[in-house]
Design an enzyme around this catalytic site. Structure first.
Site, short mmCIF file in Angstrom:
data_model
loop_
_atom_site.label_atom_id
_atom_site.label_comp_id
_atom_site.label_asym_id
_atom_site.label_seq_id
_atom_site.Cartn_x
_atom_site.Cartn_y
_atom_site.Cartn_z
N SER A 85 12.27 -0.04 -2.76
CA SER A 85 13.56 0.06 -3.44
C SER A 85 14.42 -1.20 -3.35
O SER A 85 15.65 -1.12 -3.20
CB SER A 85 14.33 1.30 -2.94
OG SER A 85 13.60 2.47 -3.21
N GLY A 102 10.03 3.67 -4.19
CA GLY A 102 10.34 4.46 -5.38
C GLY A 102 11.34 5.59 -5.13
O GLY A 102 11.49 6.48 -5.97
N GLU A 155 5.85 -2.15 3.64
CA GLU A 155 6.45 -1.20 2.70
C GLU A 155 6.52 0.18 3.34
O GLU A 155 5.53 0.93 3.31
CB GLU A 155 5.61 -1.13 1.42
CG GLU A 155 5.52 -2.45 0.69
CD GLU A 155 5.32 -2.24 -0.80
OE1 GLU A 155 6.07 -2.85 -1.57
OE2 GLU A 155 4.44 -1.46 -1.20
N ASN A 211 5.36 -5.45 -8.73
CA ASN A 211 4.25 -4.51 -8.89
C ASN A 211 4.61 -3.56 -10.03
O ASN A 211 5.46 -2.70 -9.86
CB ASN A 211 4.05 -3.75 -7.57
CG ASN A 211 3.02 -2.64 -7.69
OD1 ASN A 211 2.23 -2.62 -8.65
ND2 ASN A 211 3.02 -1.72 -6.73
N HIS A 267 -1.96 -0.76 -1.14
CA HIS A 267 -0.64 -0.24 -1.49
C HIS A 267 -0.58 1.23 -1.06
O HIS A 267 -1.60 1.94 -1.09
CB HIS A 267 -0.40 -0.38 -3.00
CG HIS A 267 1.00 -0.03 -3.40
ND1 HIS A 267 1.40 1.27 -3.59
CD2 HIS A 267 2.09 -0.80 -3.61
CE1 HIS A 267 2.69 1.27 -3.90
NE2 HIS A 267 3.13 0.03 -3.92
#
Ligand code: PEP
Length: 248
Positions: A211, A171, A165, A11, A95
């Protein structure tokens, strides 16, 4: 499990320009890419066609979002048919940045997931809890609520890859441990078995995102219910090849 084809998505989020995409296409072309793995990269809308034209044939193109109608007065939105028209074959829906930065609801995410798959795209709906929800022991309550909204709309699970996620891992450099990720993946599969059916539970790929790096992908990939990854930051770098080949 090895019955389910390994699936690795990149992504790119709102990153890159043509020059950067040229670099990514170069390392993806060099590979090597394990032929038993589905590889998909999600480019910004304006670079979908450019990416399709430059990527090797063994890498598919996804959009990062779409709208839930085929055309019309929806200024600024993009339809799944347009994504297909410019060479995309997948779309990410829900997302966490769409849910929590843009405020998309469970129902809206489910509607666009359904419309995208009816339009012939493979769909990667994302689910996952925020840190405060995990700390309040609400992880599965949140995920089951997100899954329920999806399952109410999805008719064909064969074109769906679920991405787990955890928002706290996206991130942030804080990866879920292989055990933490496996625990949730197993529970999502159990939920699919109880709510949809055993066949869908067995066949649907559940990928992990948050991550993932070249250095932690192999350990995560060993877990029986982790069928691949959705990768943000590291998908922009050559270590993405290591992640693609993490199952070995
Ligand atoms: C993502 O954007 O889906 C993601 C998992 O990001 P990162 O790998 O950078 O945490």
């Amino acid at each position: 499990s090895s019955d389910r084809k390994f699936f690795v998505g990149g992504n790119w989020k709102m990153n890159g320009d043509k020059k950067m995409i040229d670099g990514i296409c170069a390392f993806l072309t060099k590979g090597p890419i394990n032929g038993n793995t589905d590889v998909v990269v999600a480019a910004p809308y304006c670079y979908l066609q450019y990416s399709r034209d430059k990527l090797p044939a063994n890498v598919q193109v996804a959009a990062q979002n779409c709208y839930k109608e085929k055309e019309g007065a929806f200024t600024g939105e993009i339809s799944p048919l347009m994504i297909k028209d410019v060479g995309g074959s997948w779309v990410i829906t829900g997302h966490s940045e769409r849910r929590h930065v843009m405020g998309e609801s469970d129902e809206f995410v489910a509607e666009k997931t359904r419309f995208a798959q009816d339009s012939g795209l493979g769909v990667i709906p994302c689910v996952g809890e925020k840190l405060e929800e995990r700390e309040a022991n609400q992880t599965m309550a949140v995920i089951n609520r997100q899954m329920k909204a999806l399952a109410d709309k999805i008719k064909d699970w064969s074109s769906v890859v679920i991405a787990y996620e955890p928002v706290w891992a996206i991130g942030t450099g804080k990866t879920a441990s292989p055990e933490q990720a496996q625990e949730v993946h197993e529970k999502i599969r159990e939920w699919l078995k109880n709510t949809v059916n055993a066949d869908v539970a067995k066949k649907t790929r559940i990928i992990y995102g948050g991550s993932v790096k070249g250095s932690n992908a192999a350990e995560l990939a060993k877990k029986p219910d982790i069928d691949g990854f959705l990768v943000g930051g590291a998908s922009l770098k050559p270590e993405f090849i290591q992640i693609i080949n993490a199952r070995g």
